[in-house]
Design a protein around this motif. Structure first.
Motif, PDB file in Angstrom:
ATOM      1  N   TRP A   1      -1.687   6.451   1.517  1.00 22.09           N
ATOM      2  CA  TRP A   1      -2.367   5.998   2.735  1.00 22.09           C
ATOM      3  C   TRP A   1      -2.510   7.151   3.731  1.00 22.09           C
ATOM      4  O   TRP A   1      -3.596   7.414   4.260  1.00 22.09           O
TER       5      TRP A   1
ATOM      6  N   LEU B   1      -9.173   7.122  -1.077  1.00 20.61           N
ATOM      7  CA  LEU B   1      -8.253   6.365  -1.923  1.00 20.61           C
ATOM      8  C   LEU B   1      -8.808   6.225  -3.339  1.00 20.61           C
ATOM      9  O   LEU B   1      -8.071   6.332  -4.327  1.00 20.61           O
TER      10      LEU B   1
ATOM     11  N   VAL C   1       0.850  -1.189   0.000  1.00 21.07           N
ATOM     12  CA  VAL C   1       0.000   0.000   0.000  1.00 21.07           C
ATOM     13  C   VAL C   1       0.887   1.240   0.000  1.00 21.07           C
ATOM     14  O   VAL C   1       1.782   1.376   0.841  1.00 21.07           O
TER      15      VAL C   1
ATOM     16  N   ARG D   1       2.404   4.307   0.974  1.00 23.51           N
ATOM     17  CA  ARG D   1       2.322   4.956   2.283  1.00 23.51           C
ATOM     18  C   ARG D   1       1.919   6.425   2.171  1.00 23.51           C
ATOM     19  O   ARG D   1       1.185   6.952   3.004  1.00 23.51           O
TER      20      ARG D   1
END
Length: 456
Positions: free
Chosen positions: A127, A348, A122, A124
């Motif tokens: 995120w 996202l 993922v 970062r």
């Protein structure tokens, strides 16, 4: 501090069989793990580093891309590339072959049981950006019983784009198991029989049993669940047709039609668990049962396999009557899916990071499956399961053989999973369900020789 004008701890061996990009990524990773590079240190651009090392920019770009995917570095728009805090699992997951043999008592355990996502992949930066954006709206005074409207809209778009489903009633859930709990309690009458795959997902089995339902196992073969073996009188059928868990097969088109026809004729509800349906590497993701028969199928999806369980977010698409029953159950019990993870997924998706992650995820898992399958096949070890998802199956001849291999792997700091525990009744197949999503690719490659030896 900037390393653009100072020496990096990198030494490349051009006579080695290891690709230069891999050597560079290894050297930078070791520097970060060992403290030579620290969180916040700025790295040279790929162009500047290529000139300094005398290599092509393709080499440095590939190394940076790998480290970025693993979470060791992150890019800042208009500023450059920086070292992040090393992932806490990274050092623990990299297990060199020597330590598997000589230091098994102290080596960190390499977990190759199925079910873990590639969380290290993922992005970062994306995120953190999504969590910050998710905190911008005002705190809620009441949770939405159906889920945030913007989340449900994102799920609708995701299913249409990635799974070909023009969804009907979309509800947010806390994940697959929580959705099964709600369906068992709100829709299927207590005392009824529900058919489940055998072997299959045992948390769903326990959810049905806790709701007072009778569980009937239905055999699974290379074409998935056998609809002809569903007992008469079953009120619901739970299955994973896109990628059967744990055997890895997919339900054939003929069986899909047969299952739908039986469901309509006998008033059965089909619960379709599409836990990793987005992750196919050989062909496009298979059409959903919910697209074939939206009147009798409940579709379940989750973010825990394609992203991380951290979000605690999933979805349910159901006929209107089923959706209303679930909402009534939530009102009665006061239960609601948490909106925090929903907000993060919305951000996202809005930024395009969800789609980019899915593309990276498919590429990464395809490489890992190929590495495993080719190494096992070269040693004449049979492999079961479609070219999809994050696990495959190595059959064994007996329960004793299965247990012996698991115990031997444990002694060498490798955790494996046996098929026996995935049966609700008496096991009829034995083997190792081998997951390859939760560890790093480096750890998997390092463990391959020992793993092949253990499974040969």
């Amino acid at each position: 501090m900037s390393y653009a004008d100072t020496a990096l701890p990198v030494s490349l061996n051009r006579t080695s069989g290891t690709p230069l990009a891999v050597q560079l990524a290894d050297a930078l990773r070791e520097a970060a793990a060992g403290g030579h590079l620290r969180g916040g240190d700025r790295l040279p651009s790929t162009r500047a580093l290529a000139e300094r090392l005398g290599v092509s920019r393709t080499v440095t770009s590939a190394a940076y891309e790998q480290l970025h995917a693993e979470g060791w570095i992150a890019g800042r728009h208009g500023s450059g590339t920086y070292v992040t805090t090393p992932p806490t699992r990274a050092a623990a997951s990299v297990v060199p072959p020597d330590s598997l043999v000589a230091e098994a008592d102290t080596a960190p355990m390499l977990d190759l049981t199925p079910g873990a996502p590639w969380a290290a992949g993922v992005d970062r930066a994306a995120w953190r950006r999504a969590w910050r954006a998710a905190a911008d709206p005002e705190p809620l005074t009441r949770a939405h019983r159906a889920g945030l409207p913007e989340y449900r809209a994102i799920v609708y778009e995701h299913l249409l784009r990635h799974r070909g489903l023009a969804a009907g009633s979309v509800l947010a859930t806390g994940g697959t198991t929580s959705a099964v709990v709600e369906l068992a309690a709100a829709v299927v009458r207590r005392g009824s029989a529900v058919a489940v795959e055998e072997p299959g997902y045992q948390r769903a089995v326990q959810a049905f049993r806790q709701a007072g339902l009778t569980v009937a196992g239905v055999p699974v073969d290379e074409e998935g669940m056998r609809p002809d073996a569903i007992p008469a009188g079953a009120r619901a059928v739970y299955c994973s047709p896109a990628h059967q868990y744990p055997m890895g097969s997919r339900m054939s088109a003929a069986r899909r039609v047969q299952l739908v026809e039986r469901a309509r004729a006998e008033n059965m509800l089909v619960i379709e668990d599409d836990y990793d349906g987005e992750l196919r590497f050989d062909v496009a993701p298979l059409p959903l049962l919910a697209a074939l028969a939206p009147d009798v199928v409940v579709h379940l999806g989750t973010t825990s396999k394609i992203l991380t369980p951290t979000l605690g977010a999933g979805w349910l698409v159901a006929p209107a009557g089923v959706a209303e029953s679930v909402l009534a159950y939530r009102d009665l019990t006061g239960t609601r899916p948490s909106p925090a993870g929903q907000r993060v997924l919305v951000e996202l998706a809005r930024a395009g990071d969800l789609g980019r992650h899915l593309r990276r995820l498919r590429r990464e898992l395809a490489v890992r499956r190929t590495l495993l399958a080719e190494a096992l096949s070269a040693a004449a070890v049979p492999v079961l399961g479609d070219d999809a998802g994050a696990h495959l199956v190595v059959p064994t001849e007996s329960p004793e053989d299965e247990s012996r291999r698991i115990a031997a792997a444990e002694r060498h700091a490798i955790r494996l999973d046996g098929l026996s525990r995935h049966f609700a009744g008496t096991p009829t197949a034995y083997g190792i369900a081998l997951g390859y999503g939760g560890c790093s690719r480096e750890a998997l490659i390092a463990a391959l020789p020992r793993l092949v030896q253990l499974l040969s």
